[in-house]
Design a protein around this motif. Sequence first.
Motif, PDB file in Angstrom:
ATOM      1  N   VAL A 225      56.774  30.944  63.664  1.00 27.36           N
ATOM      2  CA  VAL A 225      56.808  30.169  62.426  1.00 27.36           C
ATOM      3  C   VAL A 225      58.148  29.447  62.334  1.00 27.36           C
ATOM      4  O   VAL A 225      59.205  30.076  62.323  1.00 27.36           O
ATOM      5  CB  VAL A 225      56.596  31.072  61.196  1.00 27.36           C
TER       6      VAL A 225
ATOM      7  N   LEU B 214      58.249  26.783  56.451  1.00 27.86           N
ATOM      8  CA  LEU B 214      57.277  26.798  55.361  1.00 27.86           C
ATOM      9  C   LEU B 214      57.936  26.130  54.168  1.00 27.86           C
ATOM     10  O   LEU B 214      59.020  26.551  53.745  1.00 27.86           O
ATOM     11  CB  LEU B 214      56.854  28.218  54.977  1.00 27.86           C
TER      12      LEU B 214
ATOM     13  N   ARG C  30      51.427  23.224  50.673  1.00 27.76           N
ATOM     14  CA  ARG C  30      52.372  23.941  51.517  1.00 27.76           C
ATOM     15  C   ARG C  30      52.246  23.436  52.949  1.00 27.76           C
ATOM     16  O   ARG C  30      51.146  23.405  53.509  1.00 27.76           O
ATOM     17  CB  ARG C  30      52.145  25.444  51.462  1.00 27.76           C
TER      18      ARG C  30
ATOM     19  N   ILE D 226      53.144  24.094  56.784  1.00 31.33           N
ATOM     20  CA  ILE D 226      53.498  25.211  57.663  1.00 31.33           C
ATOM     21  C   ILE D 226      53.616  24.686  59.089  1.00 31.33           C
ATOM     22  O   ILE D 226      52.663  24.130  59.638  1.00 31.33           O
ATOM     23  CB  ILE D 226      52.435  26.323  57.603  1.00 31.33           C
TER      24      ILE D 226
ATOM     25  N   ALA E 278      47.581  28.625  49.505  1.00 31.83           N
ATOM     26  CA  ALA E 278      48.687  29.134  50.306  1.00 31.83           C
ATOM     27  C   ALA E 278      49.353  30.344  49.656  1.00 31.83           C
ATOM     28  O   ALA E 278      49.851  31.235  50.352  1.00 31.83           O
ATOM     29  CB  ALA E 278      49.717  28.030  50.525  1.00 31.83           C
TER      30      ALA E 278
ATOM     31  N   ILE F  21      51.955  35.851  54.997  1.00 32.48           N
ATOM     32  CA  ILE F  21      52.825  35.200  55.977  1.00 32.48           C
ATOM     33  C   ILE F  21      52.907  35.998  57.272  1.00 32.48           C
ATOM     34  O   ILE F  21      52.942  35.439  58.370  1.00 32.48           O
ATOM     35  CB  ILE F  21      54.233  34.998  55.381  1.00 32.48           C
TER      36      ILE F  21
END
Length: 253
Positions: free
Chosen positions: A107, A110, A132, A134, A157, A162
Motif C-alpha cells: 500500500v 490512501l 478514497r 488507494i 471505503a 485496511i
Amino acid sequence: MRLAKRTASPVPLYFKVMMRIRDDILSGTWGYGHRLPGEIELARQLGVSVITVRQALAQLCQEKLLMREWRKGTFVSWKGPLKKSVQLEVETEDLAPVDAEGTSFKVLNLEDIEPSLELRRDFGLAVSERVRKIERIRLAHRRPLAYVISYLPLRIAAQVRIKGMKTIPLSTVIESSLRIKISDVKHIVEAKLSGDEVSAHLDIPQGSPVLYVERDHFYKKHLIMRTAGFYRSDLFRYELRLKLKKIGAVVGT
C-alpha cells in the motif's frame, strides 16, 4: 489531463503529448469537428511548454487527425474508425486471478480526494461527497508486477479493512468487509506507454509498453469501485478462455 513531471526520458515530451491527444481522438472522446483548447491553455492543462504542444499538434495534423484553421483554432478532422470494445461475458473470478504463492500488495497511499466530474457522475455522488484513492503495488515474488489505483466512494471505503489490502485483491476485501458479492465487472484492456510515475513504481524505463487494465465493479447495478492498473508487459500476460454455448445442430438428409 496533466502529464507526469518532466524528467530524463528516452521518449520526447512532445511525443507523450501527441499520444495523449491521439488517444482522445481515436477513443471518440474528441469527435470530428471538436475544437481543441488553444495552445496556451492546452500547455497549461498538460504541464508542458507551448512549443511542446505546437510540435505535437503539427505531427497530428500531418497524420490527418487534426486540422488548423487560421484565427479559428485546431479541430479534429479524423473521420476514420475509432477504438472498438469487444463485449465478452466471463465469470468475475476469472479476471486476473491472484496466485497466493509469491503474491503480495504494498500500500503506497490512501487519501480522500475531491472526485473528478467523471467519477462523481459514474458513482452517482452528491456534491459534497468525496472518494478514497488507494494506490498499491502488486508484487510477484517481491518484484513489482503492477501499479494499481483504486477509487471508492467514501461511504464504502470507511467500511473496508485496511489490513486485508496487503495480501488479497481489493475486490475480495470489499466483499468480505461489506458482506456482499460483486455482481458485474466492466473490464477494459489497452496498451499504453509508461509515464514517469508508472515507470518509477514498476522499475522500468520510461516509455516502456505496459498493459493498462481498467475495471468497474458493480453491486446491484451500482458502481462501487473503479480500478486502473498498469501491468509490466514483460512479466504479465493476459489470457482469456471463452466457453461457447452448445447449440443443437439440425442435420439434413
